[in-house]
Design a protein around this motif. Structure first.
Motif, PDB file in Angstrom:
ATOM      1  N   PRO A 284      30.140  84.193  82.770  1.00 31.57           N
ATOM      2  CA  PRO A 284      29.418  82.925  82.950  1.00 31.57           C
ATOM      3  C   PRO A 284      28.929  82.393  81.610  1.00 31.57           C
ATOM      4  O   PRO A 284      28.729  83.157  80.666  1.00 31.57           O
ATOM      5  CB  PRO A 284      28.242  83.311  83.864  1.00 31.57           C
ATOM      6  N   PRO A 285      28.756  81.095  81.490  1.00 28.50           N
ATOM      7  CA  PRO A 285      28.299  80.524  80.216  1.00 28.50           C
ATOM      8  C   PRO A 285      26.893  81.008  79.861  1.00 28.50           C
ATOM      9  O   PRO A 285      26.048  81.228  80.730  1.00 28.50           O
ATOM     10  CB  PRO A 285      28.316  79.018  80.467  1.00 28.50           C
ATOM     11  N   GLU A 286      26.652  81.204  78.572  1.00 28.77           N
ATOM     12  CA  GLU A 286      25.358  81.694  78.103  1.00 28.77           C
ATOM     13  C   GLU A 286      24.295  80.602  78.245  1.00 28.77           C
ATOM     14  O   GLU A 286      24.540  79.436  77.922  1.00 28.77           O
ATOM     15  CB  GLU A 286      25.470  82.123  76.644  1.00 28.77           C
ATOM     16  N   ILE A 287      23.121  80.994  78.747  1.00 30.24           N
ATOM     17  CA  ILE A 287      22.023  80.040  78.940  1.00 30.24           C
ATOM     18  C   ILE A 287      21.391  79.737  77.585  1.00 30.24           C
ATOM     19  O   ILE A 287      21.092  80.650  76.805  1.00 30.24           O
ATOM     20  CB  ILE A 287      20.975  80.619  79.905  1.00 30.24           C
ATOM     21  N   PRO A 288      21.163  78.479  77.278  1.00 31.79           N
ATOM     22  CA  PRO A 288      20.511  78.154  75.998  1.00 31.79           C
ATOM     23  C   PRO A 288      19.113  78.754  75.910  1.00 31.79           C
ATOM     24  O   PRO A 288      18.464  79.039  76.920  1.00 31.79           O
ATOM     25  CB  PRO A 288      20.463  76.620  76.006  1.00 31.79           C
ATOM     26  N   ILE A 289      18.652  78.939  74.683  1.00 33.55           N
ATOM     27  CA  ILE A 289      17.363  79.589  74.465  1.00 33.55           C
ATOM     28  C   ILE A 289      16.219  78.746  75.019  1.00 33.55           C
ATOM     29  O   ILE A 289      15.234  79.271  75.555  1.00 33.55           O
ATOM     30  CB  ILE A 289      17.171  79.862  72.951  1.00 33.55           C
ATOM     31  N   ALA A 290      16.328  77.412  74.935  1.00 35.38           N
ATOM     32  CA  ALA A 290      15.268  76.554  75.480  1.00 35.38           C
ATOM     33  C   ALA A 290      15.172  76.692  76.993  1.00 35.38           C
ATOM     34  O   ALA A 290      14.076  76.728  77.573  1.00 35.38           O
ATOM     35  CB  ALA A 290      15.523  75.099  75.086  1.00 35.38           C
ATOM     36  N   GLU A 291      16.307  76.782  77.658  1.00 34.11           N
ATOM     37  CA  GLU A 291      16.306  76.960  79.114  1.00 34.11           C
ATOM     38  C   GLU A 291      15.743  78.318  79.501  1.00 34.11           C
ATOM     39  O   GLU A 291      15.057  78.460  80.519  1.00 34.11           O
ATOM     40  CB  GLU A 291      17.731  76.795  79.641  1.00 34.11           C
ATOM     41  N   ARG A 292      15.983  79.324  78.665  1.00 36.11           N
ATOM     42  CA  ARG A 292      15.412  80.645  78.944  1.00 36.11           C
ATOM     43  C   ARG A 292      13.883  80.602  78.885  1.00 36.11           C
ATOM     44  O   ARG A 292      13.207  81.191  79.746  1.00 36.11           O
ATOM     45  CB  ARG A 292      15.931  81.659  77.916  1.00 36.11           C
TER      46      ARG A 292
END
Length: 343
Positions: A284-292
């Motif tokens: 799956p695509p990596e979640i951006p750091i801001a979304e984390r």
């Protein structure tokens, strides 16, 4: 008495056959230490040990260094500046905080010092004898002009080492040439307070490892007494010894930190980063750091919501109880309702 004499006589008779030979002095002396034999390291001075401890924690105090260095003697300030330069912490603020008018050498090579800081030092330290501005990206010919103008005793100048410093050195060739000023005064008395010459009149040694042929030829013609890139020797052409400060193989401030442990300015290497493995094709695509960060905040807010609601109910009940206890009308209404309920 007779018994004592008999004992002495017996001891004398017993030692009569003993032969005592005198101790002979050694005829051969131990071999003298060779001139090339390694010398034992001398214990460091207490002051050097203290400066070493101070230098190891220089990052923690560098912002407030001006508050306590005012009480330090000049050689301690110079040692702290040398350590700051080696630890990549030397800039205008640190240099101006440590500068002392009695300094005779200034080594800011490879630092973040700009023209403003160097010009301030030039106006303060008029007795500078040797200056090293090599590998300084923020020094221009304007600051070198200030050094030449305010430091008439300058004999050693180091420059070059990086593209920007090479450009600055080429722009300073004309500044180094001694010149005679054109003077128009009415009397000899008025000439007493006027400078007849300008330029680096006292300059003897110029350390510029990658000097270009054109600049070298100009200096050879216009400044024959200036020795470019001197070599270590007992005596130069003028009959004087080349000082160690004019040798490119030694740092200009090597004598300042000679008794300080080199571990003081040794910076540990950064840990090597492990290269991340390439992502799998079906991953799956990596979640951006801001979304984390946003998801973590939402999860924490949901987890603390019950506790926050319970705290709000406690505050509300405490406020109602304080209101009933302190307000007379509310207290009378509560008592009246209590008696009415009983009746």
């Amino acid at each position: 008495m007779e018994n004592g004499k008999s004992v002495v006589a017996e001891l004398a008779a017993s030692f009569s056959g003993v032969q005592v030979t005198p101790r002979r002095k050694p005829t051969s002396t131990p071999p003298a230490a060779s001139f090339y034999s390694p010398m034992k390291a001398r214990p460091r001075k207490l002051v050097s040990l203290c400066i070493g401890v101070l230098g190891q924690h220089l990052e923690d105090i560098i912002n407030d260094i001006s508050e306590f260095t005012a009480f330090f003697p000049p050689h301690i300030k110079l040692a702290i500046m040398s350590i700051a330069r080696r630890r990549r912490l030397l800039n205008d603020d640190v240099l101006v905080s440590l500068v002392d008018s009695s300094w005779k050498i200034l080594d800011i090579s490879g630092s973040e010092v700009t023209d403003v800081g160097l010009a301030t030092v030039a106006r303060t330290c008029s007795n500078l004898w040797a200056v090293d501005i090599s590998r300084c990206e923020k020094i221009t010919a304007a600051a070198v002009s200030e050094i030449i103008c305010h430091c008439p005793s300058l004999e050693i100048l180091r420059c070059g080492g990086c593209p920007r410093s090479e450009f600055t050195a080429r722009g300073c060739v004309n500044l180094l040439k001694p010149k005679l000023n054109t003077l128009e005064e009415d009397s000899w008395e008025e000439l007493e307070a006027v400078d007849f010459g300008s330029g680096a009149q006292s300059l003897r040694w110029l350390v510029w490892p990658k000097i270009d042929d054109n600049s070298k030829e100009i200096l050879a013609v216009e400044c024959p007494r200036v020795i470019v890139n001197p070599k270590p020797s007992l005596l130069d052409l003028g009959g004087s010894k080349t000082p160690s400060e004019a040798l490119a193989s030694l740092p200009l401030d090597h004598s300042v930190v000679q008794d300080i442990d080199p571990k003081t300015w040794a910076v540990s290497a950064a840990p090597r980063r492990i290269a991340a493995a390439p992502p799998l094709p079906n991953a799956p695509p990596e979640i951006p750091i801001a979304e984390r960060f946003r998801l973590a905040y939402v999860e924490r807010d949901a987890r603390l919501a019950p506790k926050r609601a319970r705290r709000e109910r406690q505050h509300q009940r405490r406020a109602e109880r304080d209101y009933l206890m302190n307000d007379i009308d509310a207290k009378s209404v509560a008592l009246a309702s209590k008696y009415l309920s009983k009746g």
